[in-house]
Design a protein around this motif. Structure first.
Motif, PDB file in Angstrom:
ATOM      1  N   LYS A 184     -22.390  -2.198  37.742  1.00  0.00           N
ATOM      2  CA  LYS A 184     -21.527  -3.351  37.539  1.00  0.00           C
ATOM      3  C   LYS A 184     -22.061  -4.160  36.366  1.00  0.00           C
ATOM      4  O   LYS A 184     -23.219  -4.559  36.365  1.00  0.00           O
ATOM      5  CB  LYS A 184     -21.494  -4.206  38.803  1.00  0.00           C
ATOM      6  CG  LYS A 184     -20.963  -3.479  40.032  1.00  0.00           C
ATOM      7  CD  LYS A 184     -21.053  -4.356  41.280  1.00  0.00           C
ATOM      8  CE  LYS A 184     -20.618  -3.598  42.515  1.00  0.00           C
ATOM      9  NZ  LYS A 184     -20.752  -4.436  43.749  1.00  0.00           N
TER      10      LYS A 184
ATOM     11  N   CYS B   5     -19.961   6.595  42.807  1.00  0.00           N
ATOM     12  CA  CYS B   5     -18.503   6.656  42.776  1.00  0.00           C
ATOM     13  C   CYS B   5     -17.960   7.529  43.909  1.00  0.00           C
ATOM     14  O   CYS B   5     -18.379   8.678  44.081  1.00  0.00           O
ATOM     15  CB  CYS B   5     -18.030   7.213  41.434  1.00  0.00           C
ATOM     16  SG  CYS B   5     -16.264   7.558  41.361  1.00  0.00           S
TER      17      CYS B   5
ATOM     18  N   GLN C 171      -9.847   4.263  41.222  1.00  0.00           N
ATOM     19  CA  GLN C 171     -10.211   2.848  41.214  1.00  0.00           C
ATOM     20  C   GLN C 171     -11.338   2.571  40.227  1.00  0.00           C
ATOM     21  O   GLN C 171     -11.269   1.609  39.446  1.00  0.00           O
ATOM     22  CB  GLN C 171     -10.651   2.440  42.621  1.00  0.00           C
ATOM     23  CG  GLN C 171     -11.148   1.020  42.746  1.00  0.00           C
ATOM     24  CD  GLN C 171     -11.534   0.691  44.172  1.00  0.00           C
ATOM     25  OE1 GLN C 171     -10.712   0.754  45.079  1.00  0.00           O
ATOM     26  NE2 GLN C 171     -12.805   0.360  44.391  1.00  0.00           N
ATOM     27  N   ASP C 172     -12.363   3.418  40.230  1.00  0.00           N
ATOM     28  CA  ASP C 172     -13.518   3.173  39.359  1.00  0.00           C
ATOM     29  C   ASP C 172     -13.212   3.471  37.897  1.00  0.00           C
ATOM     30  O   ASP C 172     -13.769   2.825  37.003  1.00  0.00           O
ATOM     31  CB  ASP C 172     -14.717   3.997  39.840  1.00  0.00           C
ATOM     32  CG  ASP C 172     -15.244   3.514  41.178  1.00  0.00           C
ATOM     33  OD1 ASP C 172     -14.979   2.347  41.530  1.00  0.00           O
ATOM     34  OD2 ASP C 172     -15.916   4.296  41.877  1.00  0.00           O
TER      35      ASP C 172
ATOM     36  N   ALA D 116     -10.391   2.847  36.441  1.00  0.00           N
ATOM     37  CA  ALA D 116      -9.695   1.649  35.959  1.00  0.00           C
ATOM     38  C   ALA D 116     -10.689   0.535  35.643  1.00  0.00           C
ATOM     39  O   ALA D 116     -10.543  -0.183  34.655  1.00  0.00           O
ATOM     40  CB  ALA D 116      -8.675   1.190  36.995  1.00  0.00           C
ATOM     41  N   ARG D 117     -11.707   0.402  36.472  1.00  0.00           N
ATOM     42  CA  ARG D 117     -12.721  -0.637  36.245  1.00  0.00           C
ATOM     43  C   ARG D 117     -13.599  -0.294  35.040  1.00  0.00           C
ATOM     44  O   ARG D 117     -14.015  -1.183  34.296  1.00  0.00           O
ATOM     45  CB  ARG D 117     -13.567  -0.823  37.506  1.00  0.00           C
ATOM     46  CG  ARG D 117     -12.802  -1.363  38.701  1.00  0.00           C
ATOM     47  CD  ARG D 117     -13.697  -1.530  39.897  1.00  0.00           C
ATOM     48  NE  ARG D 117     -14.674  -2.606  39.671  1.00  0.00           N
ATOM     49  CZ  ARG D 117     -15.719  -2.815  40.474  1.00  0.00           C
ATOM     50  NH1 ARG D 117     -15.939  -2.030  41.519  1.00  0.00           N
ATOM     51  NH2 ARG D 117     -16.552  -3.808  40.218  1.00  0.00           N
TER      52      ARG D 117
ATOM     53  N   ALA E 245     -11.643  -1.118  31.997  1.00  0.00           N
ATOM     54  CA  ALA E 245     -11.515  -2.570  31.830  1.00  0.00           C
ATOM     55  C   ALA E 245     -12.824  -3.226  31.401  1.00  0.00           C
ATOM     56  O   ALA E 245     -12.858  -4.439  31.169  1.00  0.00           O
ATOM     57  CB  ALA E 245     -11.016  -3.198  33.131  1.00  0.00           C
TER      58      ALA E 245
ATOM     59  N   GLU F 261     -15.573  -3.369  33.280  1.00  0.00           N
ATOM     60  CA  GLU F 261     -16.275  -3.949  34.423  1.00  0.00           C
ATOM     61  C   GLU F 261     -17.453  -3.092  34.875  1.00  0.00           C
ATOM     62  O   GLU F 261     -18.384  -3.588  35.511  1.00  0.00           O
ATOM     63  CB  GLU F 261     -15.319  -4.130  35.610  1.00  0.00           C
ATOM     64  CG  GLU F 261     -14.166  -5.082  35.340  1.00  0.00           C
ATOM     65  CD  GLU F 261     -13.202  -5.139  36.512  1.00  0.00           C
ATOM     66  OE1 GLU F 261     -13.590  -4.684  37.613  1.00  0.00           O
ATOM     67  OE2 GLU F 261     -12.071  -5.629  36.335  1.00  0.00           O
ATOM     68  N   LEU F 262     -17.399  -1.794  34.550  1.00  0.00           N
ATOM     69  CA  LEU F 262     -18.422  -0.851  34.987  1.00  0.00           C
ATOM     70  C   LEU F 262     -18.961  -0.063  33.799  1.00  0.00           C
ATOM     71  O   LEU F 262     -18.321   0.042  32.757  1.00  0.00           O
ATOM     72  CB  LEU F 262     -17.845   0.144  36.012  1.00  0.00           C
ATOM     73  CG  LEU F 262     -17.262  -0.414  37.300  1.00  0.00           C
ATOM     74  CD1 LEU F 262     -16.653   0.722  38.124  1.00  0.00           C
ATOM     75  CD2 LEU F 262     -18.323  -1.154  38.119  1.00  0.00           C
TER      76      LEU F 262
END
Length: 348
Positions: free
Chosen positions: A234, A243, A248-249, A251-252, A255, A257-258
């Motif tokens: 993170k 994971c 979901q991951d 997309a993060r 973005a 975020e990860l």
């Protein structure tokens, strides 16, 4: 030992130019971004020092001699380049405050000082701010380099360890491999600096394995793709997890975020699972190593994971005499030489 040119760049079509950095110390300026400012009171004295064309070792030796203190009593968050102008905090015992006027010479200046409660320790910095004059870029090539700069600013670059990490011709990394394989015994290393040199060598070996795993993921087109079993970090908190939900991951990750992470082997390292665990194992196999060998050096190599990509949001470049002036702020532990290699193929 081949340690550097074999590693793939993120964009294989990016420019490859035989440019020059550090022709003059003024061509390479780096300023430390501190993790905290001195509070103004305490038993330690923080010195904001500028040095020109002098090694980190030379700075420490000069401070110890002029202040009449032991080198082990000097604290620094990180070691800076020799052929450069650098600015950084250094801490010394406050008992030496009356002697700081002895420090200044043609190569070293104390720009300001303040007291603090604790000694400055390795890693007590957030980032380094660079201003680099890259020479030898002909005018017809500058547009392609500027396009490469824009791409790296937008997409980031591989978080390889730079060649400085591995010693001259990879000697430090080879020493680490020999220690891990039992071909070199700790007792054969000079006693006076044994612990330091062992830590340095094992760290270089860890870093070589990390670079290998990272390079393989770039070659295989998986540097921006999440796979079940990947260890993700993170960005905001630094926390890590494995994971389980790719959609979901992913997309993060997209973005920002990860971050995907690679292995720095040791007993406390978070293990990947499934296919990513096999990729980590391939990195060990490339150098004929095992996880168990790193466990034997757990006192100096605890193990962790490192982000595979790093952002360079504020990266900019502009025309300068004979080339370009590149400016960027990079997190602590990230190598600006790796960024320059990605931008214009410059091999340090």
């Amino acid at each position: 030992m081949q340690i550097w040119p074999y590693l793939p760049r993120l964009d294989a079509d990016a420019p490859s130019i035989k440019a020059v950095i550090k022709r003059d110390p003024e061509d390479f300026v780096v300023e430390e971004v501190a993790a905290y400012e001195p509070c103004g009171q305490g038993e330690h004295l923080f010195l904001w020092i500028e040095k020109r064309d002098i090694s980190a070792e030379g700075l420490l030796k000069h401070l110890a001699g002029q202040l009449r203190i032991e080198r082990r009593d000097i604290g620094a968050a990180g070691m800076k380049d020799r052929r450069a102008i650098t600015r950084q905090w250094v801490s010394v015992p406050a008992t030496a405050e009356s002697r700081i006027d002895r420090i200044d010479n043609k190569a070293i200046r104390v720009l300001k000082s303040a007291r603090h409660k604790n000694k400055l320790k390795t890693g007590h910095l957030v980032a380094n701010r660079f201003s680099i004059h890259v020479r030898g870029i002909a005018k017809p090539l500058r547009e392609s380099v500027l396009a490469s700069v824009a791409r790296v600013a937008a997409d980031g670059f591989p978080n390889y360890y730079g060649p400085q990490r591995f010693g001259n011709e990879g000697h430090t990394a080879k020493q680490g491999f020999d220690l891990l394989k039992g071909q070199l015994r700790p007792a054969q290393i000079p006693r006076q600096r044994r612990r330091f040199l062992i830590r340095l060598a094992i760290s270089a070996a860890q870093s070589m394995v990390f670079n290998t795993v990272l390079g393989n993921r770039i070659d295989n087109g998986r540097i921006a793709t999440v796979t079940v079993g990947d260890v993700l970090q993170k960005i905001e908190s630094g926390g890590m997890f494995v994971c389980e939900n790719v959609e979901q991951d992913q997309a993060r990750l997209d973005a920002g975020e990860l971050a995907l992470t690679g292995p720095m082997h040791g007993p406390k390292m978070r293990r990947a699972e499934g296919e990513p665990a096999e990729w980590d194992a391939e990195g060990l196999a490339r150098w004929e190593l095992t996880e168990e060998q790193f466990a034997e050096f757990s006192r100096v190599a605890h193990g962790t994971r490192r982000p595979m990509m790093v952002s360079a949001d504020d990266l900019v470049a502009e025309s300068a005499t004979g080339g370009l002036l590149v400016k960027v702020t990079l997190p602590a532990g990230v190598y600006v030489t790796v960024l320059l290699r990605e931008v214009l193929g410059l091999e340090d």
